[in-house]
Scaffold this active site. Sequence first.
Site, PDB file in Angstrom:
ATOM      1  CB  SER A   1       8.411   0.875  -4.364  1.00 22.44           C
ATOM      2  OG  SER A   1       7.217   0.765  -5.125  1.00 22.44           O
TER       3      SER A   1
ATOM      4  CG  HIS B   1      -2.900  -1.295   2.667  1.00 18.43           C
ATOM      5  ND1 HIS B   1      -3.124  -1.044   1.337  1.00 18.43           N
ATOM      6  CD2 HIS B   1      -1.589  -1.595   2.791  1.00 18.43           C
ATOM      7  CE1 HIS B   1      -1.986  -1.193   0.678  1.00 18.43           C
ATOM      8  NE2 HIS B   1      -1.037  -1.532   1.534  1.00 18.43           N
TER       9      HIS B   1
ATOM     10  CD  GLU C   1       2.058   1.090   3.279  1.00 17.66           C
ATOM     11  OE1 GLU C   1       2.968   0.272   3.224  1.00 17.66           O
ATOM     12  OE2 GLU C   1       0.893   0.836   2.931  1.00 17.66           O
TER      13      GLU C   1
ATOM     14  N   GLY D   1       3.542  -0.324  -4.834  1.00 20.17           N
ATOM     15  CA  GLY D   1       3.472  -1.263  -5.948  1.00 20.17           C
ATOM     16  C   GLY D   1       3.818  -0.628  -7.291  1.00 20.17           C
TER      17      GLY D   1
ATOM     18  CG  ASN E   1       0.105  -6.103   3.032  1.00 23.15           C
ATOM     19  OD1 ASN E   1      -0.597  -7.115   3.037  1.00 23.15           O
ATOM     20  ND2 ASN E   1      -0.330  -4.924   2.612  1.00 23.15           N
ATOM     21  CD1 TRP E   2       3.767 -11.635   2.812  1.00 22.76           C
ATOM     22  CD2 TRP E   2       2.984 -13.691   3.219  1.00 22.76           C
ATOM     23  NE1 TRP E   2       4.755 -12.343   3.459  1.00 22.76           N
ATOM     24  CE2 TRP E   2       4.302 -13.602   3.720  1.00 22.76           C
ATOM     25  CE3 TRP E   2       2.286 -14.897   3.377  1.00 22.76           C
ATOM     26  CZ2 TRP E   2       4.940 -14.671   4.366  1.00 22.76           C
ATOM     27  CZ3 TRP E   2       2.910 -15.961   4.015  1.00 22.76           C
ATOM     28  CH2 TRP E   2       4.227 -15.844   4.494  1.00 22.76           C
ATOM     29  CE  LYS E   3       0.246  -4.787  -1.033  1.00 22.31           C
ATOM     30  NZ  LYS E   3       0.249  -3.648  -1.923  1.00 22.31           N
TER      31      LYS E   3
ATOM     32  N   GLY F   1       5.361  -4.740   0.683  1.00 23.84           N
ATOM     33  CA  GLY F   1       4.407  -5.510  -0.120  1.00 23.84           C
ATOM     34  C   GLY F   1       5.148  -6.466  -1.032  1.00 23.84           C
ATOM     35  N   GLY F   2       5.380  -6.044  -2.276  1.00 23.44           N
ATOM     36  CA  GLY F   2       5.968  -6.915  -3.306  1.00 23.44           C
ATOM     37  C   GLY F   2       7.209  -7.670  -2.864  1.00 23.44           C
TER      38      GLY F   2
ATOM     39  CD  GLU G   1      -3.150  -2.540  -2.003  1.00 25.76           C
ATOM     40  OE1 GLU G   1      -3.319  -3.578  -1.349  1.00 25.76           O
ATOM     41  OE2 GLU G   1      -2.060  -2.253  -2.540  1.00 25.76           O
TER      42      GLU G   1
HETATM   43  C1  PEP Z   1       2.062  -2.012   0.747  1.00 23.76           C
HETATM   44  O1  PEP Z   1       1.126  -2.259   0.010  1.00 23.76           O
HETATM   45  O2  PEP Z   1       1.897  -1.909   1.973  1.00 23.76           O
HETATM   46  C2  PEP Z   1       3.367  -1.833   0.105  1.00 23.76           C
HETATM   47  C3  PEP Z   1       4.280  -1.159   0.759  1.00 23.76           C
HETATM   48  O3  PEP Z   1       3.526  -2.385  -1.141  1.00 23.76           O
HETATM   49  P1  PEP Z   1       4.867  -2.362  -2.060  1.00 23.76           P
HETATM   50  O4  PEP Z   1       6.023  -2.661  -1.163  1.00 23.76           O
HETATM   51  O5  PEP Z   1       4.633  -3.442  -3.067  1.00 23.76           O
HETATM   52  O6  PEP Z   1       4.927  -1.004  -2.653  1.00 23.76           O
END
Ligand code: PEP
Length: 255
Positions: free
Chosen positions: A214, A96, A168, A174, A10-12, A235-236, A98
């Site tokens: 994470s 998600h 999640e 994050g 997920n490049w957000k 994500g990251g 967010e």
């Molecule tokens: C996400 O936002 O879906 C996610 C898993 O982010 P991160 O890996 O950065 O925690």
Amino acid sequence: MHLRKLIAGNWKMNKTTSDAVALARDLAAALGQQNDIDVAVCPPFTALESVGKVLDGSIIKLGAQNLHPEASGAFTGEISAPMLRALFVTHVIVGHSERRVLFGETDSFINQKVLTALKHQLRPILCVGENLAEREAGATLRIIQTQIEAAFEGVSKELAPSVIVAYEPVWAIGTGKVATAEQAQEVHGFIRGLLAKLFTETVARKGRILYGGSMKPANAGELLGQKDIDGGLIGGASLEARSFVDLVRAAAEAK
Ligand code: PEP
């Protein structure tokens, strides 16, 4: 039965089109031979078409980060399922945290998006998860149950396995705080049991449940080795080719 693992990035709201194309090229080059794992990336809308062209012919599937329940109309700033399909998008992230927290998306709105995605042959990646206060209050499983029951309302048992659930925990997104393998497995096992109750044992066995929060190459092996963890939503660590490729390789080893 072990399901084929899926690693989805997920490049957000990151990467201009040219940055996204460069990352997609690196991923396609590195993962061209990796055919034992399913892989998807979800760039921002502006880069979907260009990234799709780069990924064409590779094993990497194209996902979007959101969609609107309606097919067209006066919804300024929104993107519909037919628009995504026209760009050869196959997966779409729905619900998600967010979007739930920052954009006020409710369980019933998320349910409409799930139904719309399925109607248009898009595979929803449905995100569910508790926040820190809910975990500390011992309410995790109740929150997950409410989110899952609402999101699957009106989904047929034939289509239910097409919904990919991503557990999640909001406190792990994050933040660098990853759920322990035991914490994650407990919730994943609960979700599988719930799908069996809501639908059938077969649906529960066939539906994939990803972990997100994470996840990194260093912790992926242990998480992905759990019986009910069928992949990761990243994500990251999906924003750089090296870490994402390492995660895909960790998933291949954990299968
Ligand atoms: C996400 O936002 O879906 C996610 C898993 O982010 P991160 O890996 O950065 O925690």
